[in-house]
Enzyme design. Structure first.
Site, PDB file in Angstrom:
ATOM      1  N   THR A  15       1.775  -0.868  11.463  1.00 41.81           N
ATOM      2  CA  THR A  15       3.068  -1.099  11.453  1.00 41.81           C
ATOM      3  C   THR A  15       3.077  -2.322  10.402  1.00 41.81           C
ATOM      4  O   THR A  15       4.249  -2.855   9.738  1.00 41.81           O
ATOM      5  CB  THR A  15       4.093  -1.445  12.599  1.00 41.81           C
ATOM      6  OG1 THR A  15       3.547  -0.232  13.410  1.00 41.81           O
ATOM      7  CG2 THR A  15       5.224  -1.594  12.569  1.00 41.81           C
ATOM      8  N   ASP A  59      -3.117   4.392  10.518  1.00 41.03           N
ATOM      9  CA  ASP A  59      -2.439   4.265  11.733  1.00 41.03           C
ATOM     10  C   ASP A  59      -3.672   4.030  12.984  1.00 41.03           C
ATOM     11  O   ASP A  59      -4.810   4.928  12.707  1.00 41.03           O
ATOM     12  CB  ASP A  59      -1.583   5.270  12.413  1.00 41.03           C
ATOM     13  CG  ASP A  59      -0.879   5.124  13.590  1.00 41.03           C
ATOM     14  OD1 ASP A  59       0.282   5.029  13.564  1.00 41.03           O
ATOM     15  OD2 ASP A  59      -1.617   4.990  14.768  1.00 41.03           O
ATOM     16  N   SER A  60      -3.702   3.091  13.644  1.00 38.58           N
ATOM     17  CA  SER A  60      -4.679   2.858  14.515  1.00 38.58           C
ATOM     18  C   SER A  60      -5.325   3.728  15.534  1.00 38.58           C
ATOM     19  O   SER A  60      -6.608   3.807  15.983  1.00 38.58           O
ATOM     20  CB  SER A  60      -4.757   1.421  15.147  1.00 38.58           C
ATOM     21  OG  SER A  60      -3.800   1.480  16.371  1.00 38.58           O
ATOM     22  N   SER A  61      -4.268   4.726  15.465  1.00 42.27           N
ATOM     23  CA  SER A  61      -4.924   6.024  16.375  1.00 42.27           C
ATOM     24  C   SER A  61      -6.040   6.686  15.816  1.00 42.27           C
ATOM     25  O   SER A  61      -6.809   7.316  16.354  1.00 42.27           O
ATOM     26  CB  SER A  61      -3.784   7.032  16.624  1.00 42.27           C
ATOM     27  OG  SER A  61      -2.773   6.267  17.449  1.00 42.27           O
ATOM     28  N   ASP A  92      -1.924  -0.435  18.384  1.00 46.28           N
ATOM     29  CA  ASP A  92      -2.391   0.662  19.546  1.00 46.28           C
ATOM     30  C   ASP A  92      -3.917   0.698  19.788  1.00 46.28           C
ATOM     31  O   ASP A  92      -4.055   0.901  21.176  1.00 46.28           O
ATOM     32  CB  ASP A  92      -2.177   2.020  19.123  1.00 46.28           C
ATOM     33  CG  ASP A  92      -0.448   2.409  18.951  1.00 46.28           C
ATOM     34  OD1 ASP A  92       0.214   1.258  19.505  1.00 46.28           O
ATOM     35  OD2 ASP A  92      -0.267   3.479  18.179  1.00 46.28           O
ATOM     36  N   THR A 278     -12.877  -1.550  37.222  1.00 46.98           N
ATOM     37  CA  THR A 278     -11.890  -1.376  37.663  1.00 46.98           C
ATOM     38  C   THR A 278     -10.855  -0.649  37.127  1.00 46.98           C
ATOM     39  O   THR A 278     -10.471  -1.211  36.042  1.00 46.98           O
ATOM     40  CB  THR A 278     -11.342  -2.547  38.663  1.00 46.98           C
ATOM     41  OG1 THR A 278     -10.311  -2.272  39.404  1.00 46.98           O
ATOM     42  CG2 THR A 278     -11.114  -3.891  37.892  1.00 46.98           C
ATOM     43  N   GLN A 279      -9.872   0.067  37.630  1.00 51.38           N
ATOM     44  CA  GLN A 279      -8.434   0.567  37.007  1.00 51.38           C
ATOM     45  C   GLN A 279      -7.596  -0.427  37.361  1.00 51.38           C
ATOM     46  O   GLN A 279      -6.430  -0.181  36.908  1.00 51.38           O
ATOM     47  CB  GLN A 279      -8.330   2.007  37.279  1.00 51.38           C
ATOM     48  CG  GLN A 279      -8.244   2.252  38.890  1.00 51.38           C
ATOM     49  CD  GLN A 279      -8.100   3.794  39.050  1.00 51.38           C
ATOM     50  OE1 GLN A 279      -7.056   4.225  39.423  1.00 51.38           O
ATOM     51  NE2 GLN A 279      -8.901   4.758  39.133  1.00 51.38           N
ATOM     52  N   CYS A 280      -7.636  -1.521  38.007  1.00 47.57           N
ATOM     53  CA  CYS A 280      -6.632  -2.313  38.379  1.00 47.57           C
ATOM     54  C   CYS A 280      -6.600  -3.188  37.126  1.00 47.57           C
ATOM     55  O   CYS A 280      -7.397  -3.159  36.332  1.00 47.57           O
ATOM     56  CB  CYS A 280      -7.161  -3.325  39.346  1.00 47.57           C
ATOM     57  SG  CYS A 280      -7.282  -2.834  40.998  1.00 47.57           S
TER      58      CYS A 280
END
Ligand code: ASP
Length: 342
Positions: A15, A59-61, A92, A278-280
């Protein structure tokens, strides 16, 4: 202009480098060689700026390890001629790219600052100008003729973070990034407040070495209650699989069910590296703290400690691209190589 500092701006896409066509409302990439015309404030900076753009900004995807190599090669080819580098990148996947570049650039002695924006540079309320201007300013900071920052950073909304410590947290707010387990390196307010003791030290008399090999035979698995045995068995049996980042609960915990532990054990014995993160959104893996993580420790799961998922997966791809024996891999992974883990 009084200083001789030279900064290279590398536009990959995203962007920040777009402008709104006010007739159609569509976003399109603008001609980067005209950057100084669009952002005349840049002339006030005490450095010379040159720009280089990906031939087809993306686009960074759509960023891939090939794009990381392309960015690293621009830095390699221009390393001797510039004092610092600013990489303009879509937000992103910016944390993945900043992490990947940090691993690729060994003995980095100059700043490589990633930045981008949530709104295009031509937008009235854009965050692009501040991010761009301050990122360039930070890249040109020197102390006793030496660069102040000699690592891969990510600058967004008044803060410079260590790139491989960041994660994108908002698709809406200008404050789009955070560094959950490492404090910011520089804060932009009325003055630039530098936390010098948190910066990586300048490598002494060492030559920049660029590693360009990644192995993407990897995957990320996020644990959830009810995870399906058949599906997990199928995923772990994919031919060619070499590594997995396992996003576990809390401080690195996972189900103690026999089928689950046995599946991971068999995979490790077959040479697949399993990294526990960890997903935290903050904190560290501490295998052995609970019974629900002791068995992971016993079977040889690698501790990703307080790494972000972005740093863990790029480090996994990076180390798999290096000539490291299976026996050494766990040891190597658990060592911090660019300040990505505590
Ligand atoms: N989708 C865009 C990208 O990541 C968003 C941005 O530029 O921030 O390329």
């Amino acid at each position: 202009m009084s200083s001789n500092i030279k900064i290279l701006l590398i536009y990959t896409g995203g962007t920040i480098g777009m402008q709104k066509d006010f007739e159609t409302g569509a976003l399109k990439a603008f001609n980067f060689s005209k950057l100084l015309q669009r952002v005349p404030e840049l002339k006030l900076l005490d450095c010379a700026i040159e720009t280089i753009s990906f031939e087809n900004p993306i686009d960074s995807s759509n960023i891939s390890p090939e794009s990381w190599v392309a960015i690293a090669e621009v830095i390699e080819q221009n390393y001797a001629d510039f004092d610092g580098f600013v990489v303009l990148h879509g937000s992103d996947t910016m944390s993945y790219s900043a992490s990947a570049l940090s691993f690729m650039l060994e003995n980095l002695g100059k700043p490589v600052i990633f930045t981008g924006s949530q709104l295009p540079i031509g937008d009235l309320r854009t965050d692009a100008k501040e991010n761009l201007i301050t990122a360039i300013q930070i890249a040109s900071l020197q102390e006793n003729g030496k660069p102040l920052v000699s690592e891969v950073g990510l600058y967004f909304e008044y803060k410079l973070y260590r790139g491989n410590r960041t994660t994108k947290i908002s698709a809406e707010h200008f404050n789009a990034f955070t560094s959950p387990n490492y404090p910011f390196l520089i804060e932009s307010g009325v003055h630039l407040k530098v936390n010098s003791d948190l910066l990586l030290p300048l490598p002494q008399n060492k030559v920049l070495k660029i590693h360009k090999s990644f192995d993407n035979n990897v995957m990320i698995i996020k644990m959830f209650p009810g995870i399906n045995q058949k599906i997990l068995e199928t995923l772990m049996a994919v031919p060619g699989l070499k590594g997995v980042v396992l996003e576990t609960f809390g401080s690195g915990n996972a189900p103690t069910e026999n089928w689950f532990v046995q599946l991971l054990k068999n995979a490790i014995e077959a040479g697949i590296h399993i990294v526990n993160v960890t997903q935290c959104s903050g904190g560290s893996v501490d295998m052995g703290k609970y019974e629900t993580s002791s068995q992971l420790k016993q079977i040889g799961v690698i501790s990703g400690k307080d790494c972000t998922t972005e740093a863990a997966i790029t480090k996994l791809m990076f180390l798999l691209g290096q000539p490291i024996s299976n026996e050494n891999f766990k040891n190597q992974f658990e060592k911090s190589i660019r300040g990505e883990m505590g």
